[in-house]
Design a protein around this motif. Sequence first.
Motif, PDB file in Angstrom:
ATOM      1  N   HIS A   1      14.730 -72.718  70.481  1.00 58.36           N
ATOM      2  CA  HIS A   1      13.853 -73.454  71.392  1.00 58.36           C
ATOM      3  C   HIS A   1      14.113 -74.957  71.339  1.00 58.36           C
ATOM      4  CE1 HIS A   1      11.807 -69.589  70.869  1.00 58.36           C
ATOM      5  NE2 HIS A   1      11.375 -69.804  72.100  1.00 58.36           N
ATOM      6  N   GLY A   2      15.311 -75.343  70.949  1.00 54.61           N
ATOM      7  CA  GLY A   2      15.644 -76.753  70.818  1.00 54.61           C
ATOM      8  C   GLY A   2      16.508 -77.253  71.953  1.00 54.61           C
TER       9      GLY A   2
ATOM     10  N   TYR B   1       9.091 -80.232  67.220  1.00 57.89           N
ATOM     11  CA  TYR B   1       7.812 -79.675  67.664  1.00 57.89           C
ATOM     12  C   TYR B   1       6.674 -80.252  66.846  1.00 57.89           C
ATOM     13  CZ  TYR B   1       9.896 -76.342  70.841  1.00 57.89           C
ATOM     14  OH  TYR B   1      10.547 -75.782  71.901  1.00 57.89           O
TER      15      TYR B   1
ATOM     16  N   SER C   1      15.823 -79.782  67.292  1.00 61.42           N
ATOM     17  CA  SER C   1      14.585 -79.216  67.822  1.00 61.42           C
ATOM     18  C   SER C   1      13.416 -79.949  67.170  1.00 61.42           C
ATOM     19  CB  SER C   1      14.526 -77.725  67.508  1.00 61.42           C
ATOM     20  OG  SER C   1      13.442 -77.104  68.134  1.00 61.42           O
TER      21      SER C   1
ATOM     22  N   LEU D   1      13.144 -72.531  65.934  1.00 66.25           N
ATOM     23  CA  LEU D   1      13.399 -73.901  66.375  1.00 66.25           C
ATOM     24  C   LEU D   1      14.776 -74.033  67.027  1.00 66.25           C
ATOM     25  CD1 LEU D   1      11.858 -75.821  63.351  1.00 66.25           C
ATOM     26  CD2 LEU D   1      11.024 -75.885  65.716  1.00 66.25           C
TER      27      LEU D   1
END
Length: 128
Positions: A28-29, A76, A74, A25
């Motif tokens: 990919h944040g 998702y 992050s 996370l």
Amino acid sequence: MTHEVRTLSEPRLLSPAERELTAWLLNHGCSDAPQFLTQLDRAEVVAHCQCGCASVDFSVAGRQPLTFAMRVLSDYQWKDDRGYHFGVMVFEQDDLLAGLNVWSIDGQATPHELPPIHLLVPYGTPNE
């Protein structure tokens, strides 16, 4: 966003699944989320949500946030094999990596386990 937490009597190391998901996370944040990766090596779990979900709160090198002002690093979502829709986020407070939060988006089930990374899509992605 608040949740009722149960403080652990002794902090514990993050499980391999908690560590792997939090690292993913952070990678990919938001643009500055990766800078919190250095704190992950010093993070411990100090509390978990009382509802039975997989949410946990962290301390970093024994330090915990002093304020509740939270910033999402992050965010998702995923659907499990039954089609239930869940969210997962990692957040910081007071410039400390503060926790991993999972929740039900559709209100149909409690996410007792962390999601498989391969099922994650950015929060707000239209449902299929």
